[in-house]
Design a protein around this motif. Structure first.
Motif, PDB file in Angstrom:
ATOM      1  N   CYS A 118       0.817  -1.212   0.000  1.00 50.06           N
ATOM      2  CA  CYS A 118       0.000   0.000   0.000  1.00 50.06           C
ATOM      3  C   CYS A 118       0.850   1.260   0.000  1.00 50.06           C
ATOM      4  O   CYS A 118       1.953   1.283   0.519  1.00 50.06           O
ATOM      5  CB  CYS A 118      -0.901   0.019   1.233  1.00 50.06           C
ATOM      6  N   LEU A 336      -4.308   9.621   3.138  1.00 51.16           N
ATOM      7  CA  LEU A 336      -4.851   9.666   1.776  1.00 51.16           C
ATOM      8  C   LEU A 336      -6.373   9.556   1.762  1.00 51.16           C
ATOM      9  O   LEU A 336      -7.024   9.948   0.787  1.00 51.16           O
ATOM     10  CB  LEU A 336      -4.235   8.547   0.924  1.00 51.16           C
ATOM     11  N   HIS A 337      -6.941   9.044   2.839  1.00 45.97           N
ATOM     12  CA  HIS A 337      -8.397   8.902   2.915  1.00 45.97           C
ATOM     13  C   HIS A 337      -9.089  10.225   3.227  1.00 45.97           C
ATOM     14  O   HIS A 337     -10.288  10.354   2.998  1.00 45.97           O
ATOM     15  CB  HIS A 337      -8.770   7.876   3.987  1.00 45.97           C
ATOM     16  N   GLU A 340     -10.948  11.898   0.389  1.00 43.33           N
ATOM     17  CA  GLU A 340     -12.116  11.096   0.004  1.00 43.33           C
ATOM     18  C   GLU A 340     -13.245  11.265   1.019  1.00 43.33           C
ATOM     19  O   GLU A 340     -14.416  11.354   0.651  1.00 43.33           O
ATOM     20  CB  GLU A 340     -11.720   9.622  -0.131  1.00 43.33           C
ATOM     21  N   THR A 371      -7.877   4.023  -1.337  1.00 41.10           N
ATOM     22  CA  THR A 371      -6.471   4.268  -1.623  1.00 41.10           C
ATOM     23  C   THR A 371      -5.541   3.253  -0.979  1.00 41.10           C
ATOM     24  O   THR A 371      -4.421   3.055  -1.437  1.00 41.10           O
ATOM     25  CB  THR A 371      -6.070   5.672  -1.144  1.00 41.10           C
ATOM     26  N   ASP A 372      -5.962   2.640   0.104  1.00 39.75           N
ATOM     27  CA  ASP A 372      -5.191   1.552   0.717  1.00 39.75           C
ATOM     28  C   ASP A 372      -6.147   0.722   1.562  1.00 39.75           C
ATOM     29  O   ASP A 372      -7.328   1.047   1.686  1.00 39.75           O
ATOM     30  CB  ASP A 372      -4.003   2.077   1.546  1.00 39.75           C
ATOM     31  N   SER A 376      -9.765   2.188   2.829  1.00 44.10           N
ATOM     32  CA  SER A 376     -10.952   1.765   2.088  1.00 44.10           C
ATOM     33  C   SER A 376     -12.121   1.511   3.021  1.00 44.10           C
ATOM     34  O   SER A 376     -13.262   1.853   2.721  1.00 44.10           O
ATOM     35  CB  SER A 376     -10.640   0.507   1.264  1.00 44.10           C
ATOM     36  N   ARG A 394     -12.557   0.616  -6.383  1.00 48.04           N
ATOM     37  CA  ARG A 394     -11.251  -0.012  -6.123  1.00 48.04           C
ATOM     38  C   ARG A 394     -11.245  -0.785  -4.805  1.00 48.04           C
ATOM     39  O   ARG A 394     -10.339  -0.656  -3.991  1.00 48.04           O
ATOM     40  CB  ARG A 394     -10.131   1.035  -6.112  1.00 48.04           C
ATOM     41  N   HIS A 397      -8.659  -3.411  -2.447  1.00 47.23           N
ATOM     42  CA  HIS A 397      -7.975  -3.129  -1.191  1.00 47.23           C
ATOM     43  C   HIS A 397      -8.736  -3.747  -0.015  1.00 47.23           C
ATOM     44  O   HIS A 397      -8.141  -4.331   0.892  1.00 47.23           O
ATOM     45  CB  HIS A 397      -7.859  -1.620  -0.972  1.00 47.23           C
TER      46      HIS A 397
END
Length: 423
Positions: A118, A336-337, A340, A371-372, A376, A394, A397
């Motif tokens: 990841c 990274l979340h 989102e 993203t990972d 997720s 996606r 993950h």
């Protein structure tokens, strides 16, 4: 690729059985390389990652018997036919790198690709390699591969880890079981999964003491035997469903949840106004609809708040009353979340290793992208409380780390459907 469609606004009520721990199971599978006798792993989580590890072990010559839908995996590494773990396999999952130490300890040499995984920070493996070099291995890195050799065997050594790395602690411990003499790991990680791995290794005949503390001592033995061992319950999965229930409201029993390994999370949930009760058969999470309270989180190595639960707690705080700060001290680039989650109408601002979450009174469903692995599932939690419909894309993950996620949540009243990804 698949996607999940979530229709939010439904409370969760019922029971969720907690699966075996992914973070432990993958290393236990690698440990099967340490013996030429059969190893049986029970309570195995049926995940993309664990199936992938089985595939890698098969390429090394391990006889793997693990029917689909079965929670028992049988491994026999009597005849290791290859000591090369290729890039195409190792690049997809970091845990596969952990075949290096067992191969080095038992066979005396191995060639393993540098790992992928990841996108949550660099997570270099230099701590692992420094430990093996201290134990007498010759290591060369060429064209993205680690080539390691200890033809006369590994020797016990004093390993001073610069940081209590879980991966380096586990990896060094496994290799040291077959080294000559005593290995001492100072500043060792103390995660419950390390205790689980040590317990299995000791059942195989290893001599280990101090697991769960910052100093672990391993006295090498000539040979390890086979074993039948049950993987510990997954504290990260249990914590994730605890936060899903806290976010959506309702009453959920997390059957088999390891409460003793969830102390920090349960304390934070109680501060947020969630009722978390330890029962004989698990942990019960209840919220009667009252708004959550904002709670600060400082992510730290165990027994502190787990980095693998940070994204989920952030999702919970998006609808809390007040402002919370979440400080990530383990991995860089693990927010990274946040962008989102903001697509739901959350108010999250990131500066360096600190995320400031200003709670809002409601979220609105949106199309989002995982993203990972842990990020997720934070999007799933947000989708459970958001008004309207959410699409999580996606989700491969998710399948790496959560067994039957939508089935478990739907059985408690969620409305989640799996379908073809829009991408």
């Amino acid at each position: 690729m698949d996607k999940l469609t979530i229709r939010g606004g439904h409370q969760l009520n019922g029971k969720i059985r907690i699966s075996g721990a992914k973070n432990s199971a993958l290393k236990l599978m690698a440990a099967a390389l340490l013996t030429d006798e059969p190893v049986e792993l029970r309570n195995m989580p049926n995940l993309a990652d664990s199936r992938f590890m089985a595939r890698l072990l098969s390429t090394l010559g391990v006889d793997v018997y693990w029917p689909q839908g079965d929670s028992t995996c049988r491994l026999n590494a009597a005849n290791i036919s290859s000591t090369i773990a290729p890039y195409d396999l190792v690049r997809k999952m970091r845990a596969t790198f952990n075949v290096l130490g067992p191969l080095l300890g038992r066979i005396g040499h191995a060639t393993v690709s540098l790992p992928g995984g990841c996108a949550i920070g660099a997570r270099p493996v230099n701590f692992h390699l420094d430990a093996f070099e201290a134990m007498g291995a010759d290591i060369v890195i060429e064209q993205g591969y680690v080539k390691a050799a200890a033809i006369r065997g590994l020797n016990g050594a004093i390993i001073d880890l610069p940081f209590p790395s879980v991966g380096a602690t586990e990896h060094t411990m496994m290799a040291a079981t077959l080294a000559k003499g005593t290995t001492t790991i100072n500043n060792a990680a103390r995660e419950p999964e390390i205790i689980d791995i040590a317990n299995m290794l000791k059942a195989m005949g290893a001599k280990i003491e101090g697991e769960g503390t910052s100093t672990i001592r391993i006295e090498g033995v000539d040979k390890l035997k086979g074993v039948s061992y049950s993987v510990m319950p997954d504290r990260i999965e249990a914590g994730t469903y605890a936060m899903a229930a806290a976010a959506a409201g309702g009453d959920v029993l997390l059957e088999g949840a390891p409460a003793a390994e969830m102390t920090s999370l349960l304390e934070h949930l109680r501060k947020a106004g969630v009722t978390a009760t330890v029962e004989d058969n698990g942990v019960r999470i209840q919220r009667n609809g009252a708004r959550l309270k904002a709670v600060d989180v400082d992510v730290q190595p165990h027994p502190g708040f787990a980095t693998d639960l940070q994204a989920q707690f952030m999702a919970l705080m998006t609808v809390a009353d007040g402002t919370s700060t979440i400080t990530e001290n383990i991995f860089e680039n693990r927010f990274l979340h946040a962008p989102e989650l903001n697509r739901f109408g959350a108010d999250i601002r990131v500066q360096g290793k600190v995320a400031t979450v200003h709670g809002v009174d409601h979220l609105v469903g949106a199309p989002v992208m995982a993203t990972d692995l842990r990020a997720s599932v934070s999007l799933v939690i947000a989708g459970l409380v958001a008004e309207g419909e959410t699409e999580v894309n996606r989700i491969y993950h998710l399948d790496r780390g959560f067994e039957n996620l939508e089935e478990k949540l739907n059985a408690c009243g969620a409305r989640i459907e799996r379908g073809a990804d829009t991408e």
